[in-house]
Design an enzyme around this catalytic site. Structure first.
Site, PDB file in Angstrom:
ATOM      1  N   TYR A   1       0.798  -1.225   0.000  1.00  0.00           N
ATOM      2  CA  TYR A   1       0.000   0.000   0.000  1.00  0.00           C
ATOM      3  C   TYR A   1       0.833   1.279   0.000  1.00  0.00           C
ATOM      4  CZ  TYR A   1      -4.091   2.854   1.025  1.00  0.00           C
ATOM      5  OH  TYR A   1      -5.111   3.756   0.957  1.00  0.00           O
TER       6      TYR A   1
ATOM      7  N   LYS B   1      -1.795 -14.087   2.895  1.00  0.00           N
ATOM      8  CA  LYS B   1      -1.790 -14.844   1.637  1.00  0.00           C
ATOM      9  C   LYS B   1      -0.469 -15.611   1.606  1.00  0.00           C
ATOM     10  CE  LYS B   1      -3.612 -15.869  -2.406  1.00  0.00           C
ATOM     11  NZ  LYS B   1      -4.936 -16.502  -2.600  1.00  0.00           N
TER      12      LYS B   1
ATOM     13  N   ASP C   1      -8.566 -14.553   0.381  1.00  0.00           N
ATOM     14  CA  ASP C   1      -9.722 -14.771  -0.513  1.00  0.00           C
ATOM     15  C   ASP C   1     -10.840 -15.523   0.211  1.00  0.00           C
ATOM     16  OD1 ASP C   1      -7.724 -16.690  -0.581  1.00  0.00           O
ATOM     17  OD2 ASP C   1      -8.000 -17.227  -2.681  1.00  0.00           O
TER      18      ASP C   1
ATOM     19  N   ASP D   1      -7.007  -2.404   3.937  1.00  0.00           N
ATOM     20  CA  ASP D   1      -7.708  -1.346   3.200  1.00  0.00           C
ATOM     21  C   ASP D   1      -8.968  -1.928   2.561  1.00  0.00           C
ATOM     22  OD1 ASP D   1      -8.165   1.086   1.769  1.00  0.00           O
ATOM     23  OD2 ASP D   1      -7.244   0.171   0.006  1.00  0.00           O
TER      24      ASP D   1
ATOM     25  N   ASP E   1     -13.351  -1.644   3.859  1.00  0.00           N
ATOM     26  CA  ASP E   1     -14.511  -1.188   3.075  1.00  0.00           C
ATOM     27  C   ASP E   1     -15.565  -2.293   3.043  1.00  0.00           C
ATOM     28  OD1 ASP E   1     -13.061   1.158   2.441  1.00  0.00           O
ATOM     29  OD2 ASP E   1     -13.935   1.253   0.437  1.00  0.00           O
TER      30      ASP E   1
HETATM   31 MG    MG Z   1      -9.558   2.648   1.781  1.00  0.00          MG
END
Ligand code: MG
Ligand code: NAI
Length: 335
Positions: A123, A171, A204, A228, A232
């Site tokens: 990120y 992962k 996943d 991140d 959401d």
């Molecule tokens: Mg965000």
């Protein structure tokens, strides 16, 4: 009275900032605002998306409430959000998502707190062109030290808040070194907290589990980019980006902000939901040990969601606007 740096930010930022100022004033929160600029707004006013005086104000007061900042897609300046998190080493991004009364969603018992590592991973955007316009590379760095502090923070939070379980998301089947290290550190730290259940899930599978059985999650800890995306998703389980607040916390400073961005599609229309930013401000009041005021504001929000739904904004099924929602919360706080 504690001074708090207030950054209204871009897009819907100034609208929701006005709302939160009004509500905290009516609730008699013990804060003195120090308004500063950042983001696109600061490019206009200061010719710099992150003015030195804003950095200095946060250095001085060590606490900020920050509206969303627009980051241009592709070309243009790099994220000021990332820059602030890096500059102040705000390693823990804490993002609660909880079912709220009066908001109609398919899920009834969501109550999770996501801990997102905030300083490393993909990120942070450490990228380069191998060949301009043809091939690009992005570097993901994960260190033992940074993994340890965020995972410890998640376990310590679980202990302090009577939480039962920590789920670590990775992962490590594919990214064996980077998220593999994160998982290895998690397994080590988990042994120091025998009273807290520990599990790990691959990202996943986690995405699927979160929408099938979100009530099974309690405290979640993960790397920056996964955090991140999952935060959401978590917002979507409880009513959308209009209702989830967050805190970026480090040793020397804390910056509270909503999970959402500057929402250019609805900016200036007076219809933004102020709750996400308000919940961020309420987290800030808890951080400042103003728990009673925080609790009163939370209770007022719950009352409005249940008893004055028509005053709420349309994103959560109301018929109102930012102003009617704000006024309704203020009326409950001070009839
Ligand atoms: Mg965000
Ligand atoms: P966004 O979070 O701004 O908006 C996504 C969707 O949610 C939009 O349809 C928007 O209208 C809706 N939404 C967001 N907040 C809302 C609210 N309070 N009330 C009602 N609806 C709301 O994400 P998007 O559009 O991807 O990003 C816009 C800009 O924000 C970009 O420049 C991005 O870089 C920036 N951004 C900044 C963040 C920050 O400052 N921490 C976080 C996320 C994005």
């Amino acid at each position: 009275m504690p001074h708090v740096v207030l950054i209204p930010g871009d897009g819907i930022g100034p609208e929701i900032t006005e709302s939160v100022k009004q509500i905290l004033h009516v609730a008699q929160a013990d804060v003195q605002w120090v308004e500063c600029a950042a983001g696109e707004a600061a490019v206009t006013s200061h010719g710099n998306p992150l003015p030195e005086e804003t950095i200095q104000a946060i250095e001085r007061h060590r606490i900020a409430l920050k509206g969303p900042l627009t980051t241009p897609v592709g070309a243009g300046f790099r994220s000021i959000n990332v820059a602030l998190r890096q500059h102040f080493d705000l390693f823990a991004n804490i993002r609660p998502a909880r079912t709220l009364p009066g908001i109609d969603t398919p899920f009834r018992h969501v109550d999770m707190v996501l801990f997102r590592e905030n300083t490393q991973g993909l990120y942070i955007g450490r990228e380069r062109w191998v060949e301009e316009g043809q091939e690009a590379e992005s570097l993901a760095v994960v260190s033992r030290k940074a993994s340890e502090r965020i995972i410890k923070e998640a376990f310590e939070y679980a202990m302090r808040h009577g939480r039962k379980k920590v789920s670590l998301i990775h992962k490590a089947n594919i990214l064996k070194f980077t998220t593999g290290l994160f998982l290895e550190v998690g397994r080590e730290i988990a042994t120091q907290y025998p009273s807290i259940e520990f599990e790990d899930l691959i990202i996943d599978n986690m995405a699927m589990q979160m929408v099938m059985r979100p009530e099974r999650f309690d405290v979640i800890v993960t790397t920056n980019m996964f955090g991140d995306i999952l935060s959401d998703l978590a917002s979507g389980l409880v009513g959308g980006l209009g209702v989830t607040g967050a805190g970026n916390v480090g040793e020397s400073a804390a910056i509270f902000e909503a999970v959402h961005g500057s929402a250019p599609d609805i900016a200036g229309k007076g219809i933004a939901n102020p709750l996400a930013f308000l919940f961020s401000a309420v987290m800030m009041l808890d951080h400042l040990d103003q728990n009673k005021t925080a609790e009163r504001i939370r209770a007022a929000i719950y009352t409005v969601l249940q008893e004055h739904k028509s005053d709420c904004t349309a994103d959560i099924g109301g018929e109102g606007q930012t102003k009617s929602f704000t006024d309704a919360i203020c009326n409950v706080l001070s009839p």
